[in-house]
Scaffold this active site. Structure first.
Site, mmCIF file in Angstrom:
data_model
loop_
_atom_site.group_PDB
_atom_site.id
_atom_site.type_symbol
_atom_site.label_atom_id
_atom_site.label_comp_id
_atom_site.label_asym_id
_atom_site.label_seq_id
_atom_site.Cartn_x
_atom_site.Cartn_y
_atom_site.Cartn_z
ATOM 1 N N SER A 28 6.835 2.567 5.593
ATOM 2 C CA SER A 28 7.729 1.414 5.606
ATOM 3 C C SER A 28 7.637 0.693 4.272
ATOM 4 O O SER A 28 6.760 0.979 3.457
ATOM 5 C CB SER A 28 7.369 0.446 6.747
ATOM 6 N N GLY A 29 8.553 -0.250 4.066
ATOM 7 C CA GLY A 29 8.473 -1.145 2.925
ATOM 8 C C GLY A 29 8.461 -0.476 1.569
ATOM 9 O O GLY A 29 9.159 0.503 1.313
ATOM 10 N N TYR A 72 -6.462 -13.433 2.213
ATOM 11 C CA TYR A 72 -5.604 -12.318 1.798
ATOM 12 C C TYR A 72 -5.599 -12.199 0.277
ATOM 13 O O TYR A 72 -5.753 -11.098 -0.280
ATOM 14 C CB TYR A 72 -4.184 -12.542 2.320
ATOM 15 N N ILE A 116 0.303 9.104 -1.394
ATOM 16 C CA ILE A 116 0.626 7.692 -1.240
ATOM 17 C C ILE A 116 0.238 7.194 0.142
ATOM 18 O O ILE A 116 0.465 7.880 1.145
ATOM 19 C CB ILE A 116 2.123 7.440 -1.521
ATOM 20 N N THR A 117 -0.348 6.019 0.184
ATOM 21 C CA THR A 117 -0.685 5.373 1.458
ATOM 22 C C THR A 117 0.353 4.296 1.753
ATOM 23 O O THR A 117 1.008 3.776 0.848
ATOM 24 C CB THR A 117 -2.089 4.749 1.417
ATOM 25 N N GLY A 118 0.491 3.948 3.026
ATOM 26 C CA GLY A 118 1.445 2.911 3.392
ATOM 27 C C GLY A 118 2.875 3.289 3.084
ATOM 28 O O GLY A 118 3.682 2.435 2.695
ATOM 29 N N ALA A 119 3.220 4.565 3.269
ATOM 30 C CA ALA A 119 4.543 5.052 2.874
ATOM 31 C C ALA A 119 5.559 5.054 3.999
ATOM 32 O O ALA A 119 6.725 5.394 3.765
ATOM 33 C CB ALA A 119 4.424 6.465 2.303
#
Length: 289
Positions: A13-14, A169, A8-11
């Site tokens: 935070s959030g 975006y 998983i990427t961006g794990a």
């Protein structure tokens, strides 16, 4: 490695953090791709608190740099005997133009090109790990894209204002949906499925550049608006639910996993193929120097 393996990427935070915690609780070995080692170490501590023996691996990379995305994908493929799930969750809403050292708009690189390259590097491993799944995190902001011209949009580096950032975006998220559906046509769903989702509004997704975002996030959390657990829920469902085991090329809403159509102007398979071809040509030209 007896556990199913999810990358998983961006794990740190959030949505990604909550998704990682959920997957560890379900018995997954989690491979975290992170830019910040300090944040990754903090996440590992949280994951160990969920399951004392939680198997967690950290891979260092800045996914805004395509060389990093390719390198870390190759490292992951070499490290694991199999990869059951790849979740492309890392994202960025930049409110002004920033360029990467490789010459790309940072928002385009982080939201679309980096995940594309990482997935390319892991596709063979995913196919040999059948049945496996790819989950891409898109956004309802894709409806704000307005237009799509793949050759021009991939190379767009002109300055923009905060107001002008929203359709840009949205365009990167529209590209994510288009790429998901084109990739699904190129993969055998009996081996590897690929789907994407709209995780809805989440209080953690305000954009790290937005002035006062931490204060606003605190207010929203207090009012229980934009609970990221809902957004993480649809990601986990697409990654683990047997109901989606043979579903590929879908775009699903956070609201009861309702199927969504790819927004116009990116719905036509011919335009999706054009985006794919332009992306591959762009990456090949960069590799050639």
């Amino acid at each position: 490695m007896d556990h199913p393996i999810a990358v998983i990427t961006g794990a740190t935070s959030g949505l990604g953090r909550i998704t990682a915690l959920d997957l560890v609780g379900r018995g997954y070995r989690v491979g975290v791709v992170a830019r910040s080692r300090a944040k990754a170490d903090a996440l590992v501590g949280e994951l160990k608190a969920v399951a004392d023996d939680a198997p967690v691996d950290v891979f260092d990379a800045d996914l805004g740099l395509l060389s990093h995305a390719r390198r870390v994908g190759e490292e992951i493929a070499a490290y694991y005997p199999r990869v059951d799930v790849l979740i492309n969750n890392a994202g960025l809403h930049a409110f002004s133009q920033r360029m990467t050292t490789e010459g790309f708009a940072e928002m385009t690189a982080v939201n679309y090109l980096g995940p594309f390259v990482l997935t390319q590097a892991l596709t063979s491993k995913l196919l040999t790990s059948a049945p496996s799944r790819i989950v891409n995190v898109a956004s309802e902001a894709s409806q704000q894209a307005g237009t799509i011209a793949p050759a021009e949009d991939l190379r767009h580096v002109a300055p923009y204002t905060r107001r002008e950032s929203m359709p840009l975006y949205g365009r990167t998220k529209l590209m994510t949906i288009m790429w998901t559906q084109e990739l699904a046509r190129r993969l055998d769903p009996a081996k590897t499925t690929v789907n994407c989702c709209d995780p809805g509004f989440n209080a953690t997704g305000l954009g790290r550049d937005l002035p006062g975002s931490k204060v606003l996030q605190g207010i929203l959390n207090t009012l229980r608006i934009g609970d990221p657990r809902r957004g993480a829920g649809i990601i986990v469902r697409l990654a683990t639910d047997p109901a989606f085991a043979r579903t590929s090329g879908g775009y699903f809403s956070v609201r009861d996993a309702k199927p969504l159509e790819c927004p116009e102007p990116g719905r036509d398979p011919r335009v999706q193929k054009e985006l794919w071809d332009e992306t591959v040509a762009l990456l090949a030209a960069r590799a050639a120097g």
